[in-house]
Design a protein around this motif. Structure first.
Motif, PDB file in Angstrom:
ATOM      1  N   THR A   1      -9.956  33.419  14.279  1.00 46.04           N
ATOM      2  CA  THR A   1      -8.541  33.244  14.813  1.00 46.04           C
ATOM      3  C   THR A   1      -8.122  34.206  16.131  1.00 46.04           C
ATOM      4  O   THR A   1      -7.026  33.973  16.554  1.00 46.04           O
TER       5      THR A   1
ATOM      6  N   PRO B   1      -4.401  33.731  19.092  1.00 51.75           N
ATOM      7  CA  PRO B   1      -3.682  34.126  18.025  1.00 51.75           C
ATOM      8  C   PRO B   1      -2.298  33.580  18.004  1.00 51.75           C
ATOM      9  O   PRO B   1      -1.751  33.164  16.818  1.00 51.75           O
ATOM     10  N   ALA B   2      -1.669  33.134  19.133  1.00 51.45           N
ATOM     11  CA  ALA B   2      -0.546  32.334  19.087  1.00 51.45           C
ATOM     12  C   ALA B   2      -0.763  31.014  18.746  1.00 51.45           C
ATOM     13  O   ALA B   2       0.178  30.440  18.034  1.00 51.45           O
TER      14      ALA B   2
ATOM     15  N   HIS C   1      -3.059  30.354  16.206  1.00 51.00           N
ATOM     16  CA  HIS C   1      -3.162  30.284  14.825  1.00 51.00           C
ATOM     17  C   HIS C   1      -1.679  30.361  14.177  1.00 51.00           C
ATOM     18  O   HIS C   1      -1.444  29.928  13.022  1.00 51.00           O
ATOM     19  N   ALA C   2      -0.821  31.233  14.786  1.00 50.56           N
ATOM     20  CA  ALA C   2       0.593  31.192  14.468  1.00 50.56           C
ATOM     21  C   ALA C   2       1.178  29.978  14.351  1.00 50.56           C
ATOM     22  O   ALA C   2       2.051  29.577  13.274  1.00 50.56           O
ATOM     23  N   GLU C   3       0.972  29.246  15.428  1.00 52.33           N
ATOM     24  CA  GLU C   3       1.699  27.821  15.489  1.00 52.33           C
ATOM     25  C   GLU C   3       1.261  27.132  14.213  1.00 52.33           C
ATOM     26  O   GLU C   3       2.002  26.346  13.493  1.00 52.33           O
TER      27      GLU C   3
ATOM     28  N   ARG D   1      -0.034  28.070  11.267  1.00 49.16           N
ATOM     29  CA  ARG D   1       0.692  28.745  10.008  1.00 49.16           C
ATOM     30  C   ARG D   1       2.018  28.111   9.660  1.00 49.16           C
ATOM     31  O   ARG D   1       2.209  27.698   8.785  1.00 49.16           O
ATOM     32  N   GLU D   2       2.913  28.029  11.012  1.00 46.72           N
ATOM     33  CA  GLU D   2       4.210  27.709  10.981  1.00 46.72           C
ATOM     34  C   GLU D   2       4.139  26.280  10.610  1.00 46.72           C
ATOM     35  O   GLU D   2       4.935  25.694   9.761  1.00 46.72           O
TER      36      GLU D   2
END
Length: 167
Positions: free
Chosen positions: A39, A43-44, A46-48, A50-51
Protein backbone atom coordinates in the motif's frame (compact mmCIF):
# COMPACT_ATOMS: atom_id res chain seq x y z
CA UNK A 1 -12.61 -16.37 -2.11
CA UNK A 2 -11.63 -14.09 -4.99
CA UNK A 3 -8.09 -12.73 -4.97
CA UNK A 4 -6.38 -9.82 -6.64
CA UNK A 5 -2.64 -9.14 -6.40
CA UNK A 6 -1.48 -5.63 -7.29
CA UNK A 7 0.31 -2.65 -5.85
CA UNK A 8 -1.64 0.54 -5.20
CA UNK A 9 -1.94 1.81 -8.75
CA UNK A 10 -5.23 3.20 -10.04
CA UNK A 11 -4.68 1.50 -13.40
CA UNK A 12 -5.02 -1.90 -11.71
CA UNK A 13 -8.75 -1.44 -10.99
CA UNK A 14 -8.97 -2.20 -7.28
CA UNK A 15 -11.98 0.11 -7.03
CA UNK A 16 -13.74 -1.73 -9.85
CA UNK A 17 -13.35 -5.02 -7.99
CA UNK A 18 -14.73 -3.44 -4.81
CA UNK A 19 -17.73 -2.12 -6.77
CA UNK A 20 -18.24 -5.59 -8.27
CA UNK A 21 -18.14 -7.06 -4.75
CA UNK A 22 -20.88 -4.61 -3.74
CA UNK A 23 -23.02 -5.86 -6.63
CA UNK A 24 -22.37 -9.46 -5.63
CA UNK A 25 -23.42 -8.60 -2.09
CA UNK A 26 -26.67 -7.09 -3.42
CA UNK A 27 -27.28 -10.32 -5.37
CA UNK A 28 -26.55 -12.32 -2.21
CA UNK A 29 -23.66 -14.14 -3.84
CA UNK A 30 -21.43 -15.41 -1.04
CA UNK A 31 -17.96 -14.08 -1.73
CA UNK A 32 -14.91 -12.86 0.12
CA UNK A 33 -12.47 -10.64 -1.80
CA UNK A 34 -8.85 -10.45 -0.72
CA UNK A 35 -6.84 -7.69 -2.38
CA UNK A 36 -3.15 -8.39 -1.80
CA UNK A 37 -0.33 -5.98 -2.40
CA UNK A 38 1.78 -3.22 -0.91
CA UNK A 39 0.00 0.00 0.00
CA UNK A 40 3.01 2.32 0.38
CA UNK A 41 3.08 3.29 -3.32
CA UNK A 42 -0.10 5.37 -3.08
CA UNK A 43 -1.40 5.78 0.50
CA UNK A 44 -4.09 8.23 -0.64
CA UNK A 45 -5.52 5.69 -3.09
CA UNK A 46 -5.40 3.02 -0.39
CA UNK A 47 -7.41 5.34 1.89
CA UNK A 48 -9.95 5.87 -0.92
CA UNK A 49 -10.32 2.11 -1.30
CA UNK A 50 -10.86 1.66 2.44
CA UNK A 51 -13.54 4.37 2.31
CA UNK A 52 -15.21 2.59 -0.62
CA UNK A 53 -15.30 -0.66 1.35
CA UNK A 54 -17.00 1.14 4.25
CA UNK A 55 -19.41 3.05 2.00
CA UNK A 56 -20.68 -0.21 0.48
CA UNK A 57 -20.75 -2.02 3.84
CA UNK A 58 -18.20 -4.59 2.68
CA UNK A 59 -16.04 -4.74 5.79
CA UNK A 60 -16.85 -8.45 6.23
CA UNK A 61 -16.42 -9.25 2.53
CA UNK A 62 -13.45 -7.23 1.23
CA UNK A 63 -10.02 -7.24 2.80
CA UNK A 64 -7.16 -4.98 1.75
CA UNK A 65 -4.35 -7.08 3.17
CA UNK A 66 -1.37 -4.99 2.20
CA UNK A 67 1.81 -6.86 1.37
CA UNK A 68 1.83 -10.55 2.27
CA UNK A 69 4.80 -12.84 2.74
CA UNK A 70 3.52 -15.88 0.87
CA UNK A 71 1.41 -14.96 -2.16
CA UNK A 72 1.15 -18.57 -3.47
CA UNK A 73 -0.32 -19.67 -0.13
CA UNK A 74 -2.86 -16.85 -0.33
CA UNK A 75 -3.77 -17.78 -3.90
CA UNK A 76 -4.20 -21.41 -2.89
CA UNK A 77 -7.14 -20.34 -0.70
CA UNK A 78 -8.97 -18.76 -3.64
CA UNK A 79 -11.45 -20.06 -6.19
CA UNK A 80 -11.02 -17.23 -8.72
CA UNK A 81 -8.38 -14.58 -9.41
CA UNK A 82 -9.39 -11.12 -10.66
CA UNK A 83 -7.41 -8.81 -12.94
CA UNK A 84 -9.80 -5.83 -13.28
CA UNK A 85 -7.25 -3.49 -14.86
CA UNK A 86 -7.96 -0.25 -16.68
CA UNK A 87 -4.71 -0.79 -18.59
CA UNK A 88 -2.22 -3.62 -18.42
CA UNK A 89 0.83 -5.05 -20.16
CA UNK A 90 0.94 -8.72 -19.21
CA UNK A 91 0.09 -9.21 -15.52
CA UNK A 92 2.61 -11.46 -13.81
CA UNK A 93 0.24 -11.95 -10.87
CA UNK A 94 -2.39 -13.31 -13.26
CA UNK A 95 0.12 -15.75 -14.73
CA UNK A 96 1.15 -16.84 -11.24
CA UNK A 97 -2.49 -17.45 -10.30
CA UNK A 98 -3.03 -19.43 -13.50
CA UNK A 99 0.07 -21.53 -12.79
CA UNK A 100 -1.60 -22.53 -9.53
CA UNK A 101 -4.77 -23.60 -11.32
CA UNK A 102 -6.99 -20.57 -10.71
CA UNK A 103 -9.37 -19.37 -13.40
CA UNK A 104 -8.99 -15.69 -14.20
CA UNK A 105 -11.62 -12.99 -14.57
CA UNK A 106 -9.94 -10.11 -16.36
CA UNK A 107 -10.79 -7.00 -18.29
CA UNK A 108 -10.25 -6.99 -22.03
CA UNK A 109 -7.24 -4.63 -22.02
CA UNK A 110 -3.57 -4.86 -22.93
CA UNK A 111 -2.10 -8.34 -22.62
CA UNK A 112 -5.05 -9.77 -20.69
CA UNK A 113 -6.68 -11.30 -23.80
CA UNK A 114 -3.37 -13.01 -24.60
CA UNK A 115 -3.18 -14.40 -21.08
CA UNK A 116 -6.84 -15.44 -20.77
CA UNK A 117 -8.62 -17.43 -23.45
CA UNK A 118 -12.24 -16.38 -22.87
CA UNK A 119 -14.38 -19.34 -21.86
CA UNK A 120 -11.36 -21.67 -21.70
CA UNK A 121 -8.91 -20.39 -19.06
CA UNK A 122 -11.17 -17.75 -17.57
CA UNK A 123 -13.52 -14.97 -18.54
CA UNK A 124 -12.87 -11.59 -20.11
CA UNK A 125 -15.16 -8.62 -19.58
CA UNK A 126 -15.31 -5.03 -20.68
CA UNK A 127 -13.06 -2.63 -18.76
CA UNK A 128 -14.58 -0.05 -16.41
CA UNK A 129 -17.72 -2.18 -15.99
CA UNK A 130 -18.19 -3.45 -12.41
CA UNK A 131 -21.48 -5.15 -13.41
CA UNK A 132 -19.75 -7.19 -16.12
CA UNK A 133 -16.99 -8.05 -13.66
CA UNK A 134 -19.58 -9.12 -11.08
CA UNK A 135 -21.39 -11.26 -13.69
CA UNK A 136 -18.19 -13.08 -14.63
CA UNK A 137 -17.19 -13.63 -11.01
CA UNK A 138 -20.67 -14.89 -10.13
CA UNK A 139 -20.60 -17.34 -13.03
CA UNK A 140 -17.42 -18.99 -11.76
CA UNK A 141 -18.41 -18.81 -8.10
CA UNK A 142 -21.73 -20.52 -8.88
CA UNK A 143 -20.12 -23.25 -10.97
CA UNK A 144 -17.10 -24.75 -9.18
CA UNK A 145 -16.70 -27.44 -11.84
CA UNK A 146 -16.43 -24.86 -14.63
CA UNK A 147 -13.98 -22.88 -12.48
CA UNK A 148 -11.90 -26.02 -11.92
CA UNK A 149 -11.83 -26.86 -15.65
CA UNK A 150 -10.80 -23.33 -16.56
CA UNK A 151 -8.15 -23.34 -13.84
CA UNK A 152 -6.62 -26.56 -15.18
CA UNK A 153 -6.66 -25.20 -18.73
CA UNK A 154 -4.97 -22.04 -17.44
CA UNK A 155 -2.28 -24.06 -15.70
CA UNK A 156 -1.58 -25.87 -18.98
CA UNK A 157 -1.50 -22.57 -20.93
CA UNK A 158 1.08 -21.09 -18.55
CA UNK A 159 3.24 -24.21 -18.84
CA UNK A 160 2.99 -24.15 -22.64
CA UNK A 161 3.55 -20.44 -23.28
CA UNK A 162 5.06 -18.78 -20.21
CA UNK A 163 7.24 -21.31 -18.42
CA UNK A 164 10.83 -20.11 -17.91
CA UNK A 165 12.14 -22.99 -20.05
CA UNK A 166 9.87 -21.88 -22.93
CA UNK A 167 10.38 -18.14 -22.60
Amino acid sequence: VVTMVASMDRRKGHDLLIRAAALLQERQVPVRVRILGPTRDDPAFHAELRELVVRFGLEQRVELTGAVENVPAELARARVHAVPSRSEALPVAGLEAMSLGLPIVATRVGGNPFMVVHGETGLLCQPLDPAALADALARLLHDPEEARRMGEAGRARVAQLFDAAVV
